[in-house]
Write a protein that holds these residues in place. Structure first.
Motif, PDB file in Angstrom:
ATOM      1  N   THR A 198     -35.225   9.140  52.567  1.00  0.00           N
ATOM      2  CA  THR A 198     -34.282   8.768  53.919  1.00  0.00           C
ATOM      3  C   THR A 198     -34.960   7.652  54.330  1.00  0.00           C
ATOM      4  N   GLY A 200     -34.176   6.116  57.551  1.00  0.00           N
ATOM      5  CA  GLY A 200     -33.916   5.637  58.997  1.00  0.00           C
ATOM      6  C   GLY A 200     -32.554   5.219  59.213  1.00  0.00           C
ATOM      7  N   GLY A 203     -29.829   4.943  56.397  1.00  0.00           N
ATOM      8  CA  GLY A 203     -29.549   5.816  55.528  1.00  0.00           C
ATOM      9  C   GLY A 203     -30.089   6.657  54.595  1.00  0.00           C
TER      10      GLY A 203
HETATM   11  P1  ATP Z   1     -38.215  11.906  61.948  1.00  0.00           P
HETATM   12  O1  ATP Z   1     -39.563  12.075  61.650  1.00  0.00           O
HETATM   13  O2  ATP Z   1     -37.688  10.902  63.043  1.00  0.00           O
HETATM   14  O3  ATP Z   1     -37.491  12.979  62.088  1.00  0.00           O
HETATM   15  P2  ATP Z   1     -37.979  10.917  59.184  1.00  0.00           P
HETATM   16  O4  ATP Z   1     -39.103   9.627  59.301  1.00  0.00           O
HETATM   17  O5  ATP Z   1     -38.402  12.172  58.535  1.00  0.00           O
HETATM   18  O6  ATP Z   1     -37.283  11.008  60.663  1.00  0.00           O
HETATM   19  P3  ATP Z   1     -35.683   8.967  58.727  1.00  0.00           P
HETATM   20  O7  ATP Z   1     -35.642   8.504  57.389  1.00  0.00           O
HETATM   21  O8  ATP Z   1     -36.391   8.132  59.896  1.00  0.00           O
HETATM   22  O9  ATP Z   1     -36.626  10.324  58.480  1.00  0.00           O
HETATM   23  O10 ATP Z   1     -34.615   9.438  59.390  1.00  0.00           O
HETATM   24  C1  ATP Z   1     -33.689  10.538  58.645  1.00  0.00           C
HETATM   25  C2  ATP Z   1     -32.207  10.333  58.635  1.00  0.00           C
HETATM   26  O11 ATP Z   1     -31.730  10.218  59.833  1.00  0.00           O
HETATM   27  C3  ATP Z   1     -31.717   9.003  58.082  1.00  0.00           C
HETATM   28  O12 ATP Z   1     -31.496   9.162  56.432  1.00  0.00           O
HETATM   29  C4  ATP Z   1     -30.555   8.621  58.709  1.00  0.00           C
HETATM   30  O13 ATP Z   1     -29.353   9.351  58.123  1.00  0.00           O
HETATM   31  C5  ATP Z   1     -30.836   9.192  60.307  1.00  0.00           C
HETATM   32  N1  ATP Z   1     -31.228   8.143  61.002  1.00  0.00           N
HETATM   33  C6  ATP Z   1     -32.702   7.926  61.255  1.00  0.00           C
HETATM   34  N2  ATP Z   1     -32.559   6.802  62.291  1.00  0.00           N
HETATM   35  C7  ATP Z   1     -31.396   6.382  62.288  1.00  0.00           C
HETATM   36  C8  ATP Z   1     -30.699   5.438  63.075  1.00  0.00           C
HETATM   37  N3  ATP Z   1     -31.581   4.431  63.976  1.00  0.00           N
HETATM   38  N4  ATP Z   1     -29.465   5.394  63.113  1.00  0.00           N
HETATM   39  C9  ATP Z   1     -28.662   6.177  62.474  1.00  0.00           C
HETATM   40  N5  ATP Z   1     -29.274   7.159  61.882  1.00  0.00           N
HETATM   41  C10 ATP Z   1     -30.580   7.479  61.606  1.00  0.00           C
END
Ligand code: ATP
Length: 283
Positions: A198, A200, A203
């Motif tokens: 993932t 952020g 995507g």
């Molecule tokens: P968290 O710890 O905040 O739960 P993470 O670090 O495990 O998240 P990320 O890669 O930040 O994972 O986010 C997971 C998914 O959430 C991304 O793949 C995306 O689909 C969605 N996402 C996160 N941030 C955004 C954003 N700013 N806009 C749109 N979608 C987002």
């Protein structure tokens, strides 16, 4: 599985300081609970197992879970307090989180394995990094014996994860986790059939025998990203399971929609799409 207590503060306290804060919310938390709640809201039959202490927090956790469409099997441990998190949200937008983990660490292999008593082929075991290495490995071995598929979000990062990859079919990591674990190609080389990275707002990507397939994020007004990763993982798995497939780009597209919904709302469980909203997204 924890109770999250979120406070807003002007800035983080310096050592020795006493500061004022404002209580923002008190809610279910922890990766396991987040993922189970979203999986259950997709319409899958879902059993959630976690350890709690014999205390008021444990009772509150049970009460709150009862409002979700899942079977909660809470293992009450006499000697430990229920886990909880203190989340400080500073005015600058930064968060700091303190989480206790006595209950999660106290879940022994035999007790944990008992949660899989009726599981078999066609079922999926979903894990995060909060259990002990011994219990995590025991659960994954039991799942293999029963012919189940396995998925894990290896977070918080722990040393013992490097021994688990051969027992995992699907692994979900964010960029930081991927880097700390040696990269997605390393996870694939170690035997993980499908890795989801993932990214952020950018995507996510599905890396498997078919190659490296990117799925864009869904643009949204960002309010609070807490729980986005948990929502993404649960909806990906739910979408694939409901369609009787492995992870595919469509599952990640469904997950991107649901995660953007979460990011655009404050809080965690309250920000996740409802069952009705997920039904509209999973088409
Ligand atoms: P968290 O710890 O905040 O739960 P993470 O670090 O495990 O998240 P990320 O890669 O930040 O994972 O986010 C997971 C998914 O959430 C991304 O793949 C995306 O689909 C969605 N996402 C996160 N941030 C955004 C954003 N700013 N806009 C749109 N979608 C987002």
């Amino acid at each position: 599985m924890a109770l999250d207590e979120t406070l807003s503060v002007a800035d983080f306290p310096a050592p020795g300081a006493s500061i004022f804060g404002t209580a923002l919310s008190r809610d279910l938390g922890g990766k396991g609970a987040n993922q189970a709640i979203v999986l259950a809201r997709t319409g899958l039959t879902c059993r959630f197992t976690a350890a709690v202490g014999a205390d008021a927090r444990g009772q509150e956790i049970a009460r709150r879970l009862a409002a979700e469409p899942l079977e909660a099997r809470l293992m009450e441990l006499a000697e430990v307090p229920s886990d909880f998190s203190i989340i400080l949200m500073a005015d600058e937008g930064e968060n700091a989180v303190i989480t206790t983990r006595e209950a999660a660490a106290g879940l022994c292999p035999d007790l944990a394995r008992s949660a899989l008593d009726t599981a078999g082929p066609g079922d999926l075991l979903v894990l995060q990094g909060n259990l002990s290495g011994e219990t995590t490995a025991a659960l994954l071995c039991e799942a293999r014996t029963r012919g189940m598929r396995t998925a894990m979000n290896p977070s918080p990062l722990q040393e013992h994860f490097q021994d688990l990859w051969t027992l995992l079919d699907m692994v979900f990591v964010n960029e930081g986790e991927a880097q700390a674990l040696g990269g997605v190609d390393h996870l694939r080389a170690e035997g993980v059939a499908q890795v989801v990275l993932t990214l952020g707002g950018r995507g996510a990507a599905l890396i498997d025998a078919a190659g490296h397939r990117a799925v864009p994020g869904v643009p949204c007004a960002v309010v609070d990203t807490t729980g986005a990763g948990d929502c993404f993982m649960a909806v990906s798995l739910g979408s694939a399971m409901l369609r009787g497939t492995g992870l595919d780009p469509k599952a990640l597209e469904h997950a991107s929609r649901a995660a953007a919904h979460t990011v655009a709302r404050p809080g965690t469980v309250g920000a996740f799409p409802t069952g009705a909203e997920l039904a509209r997204m999973l088409v």
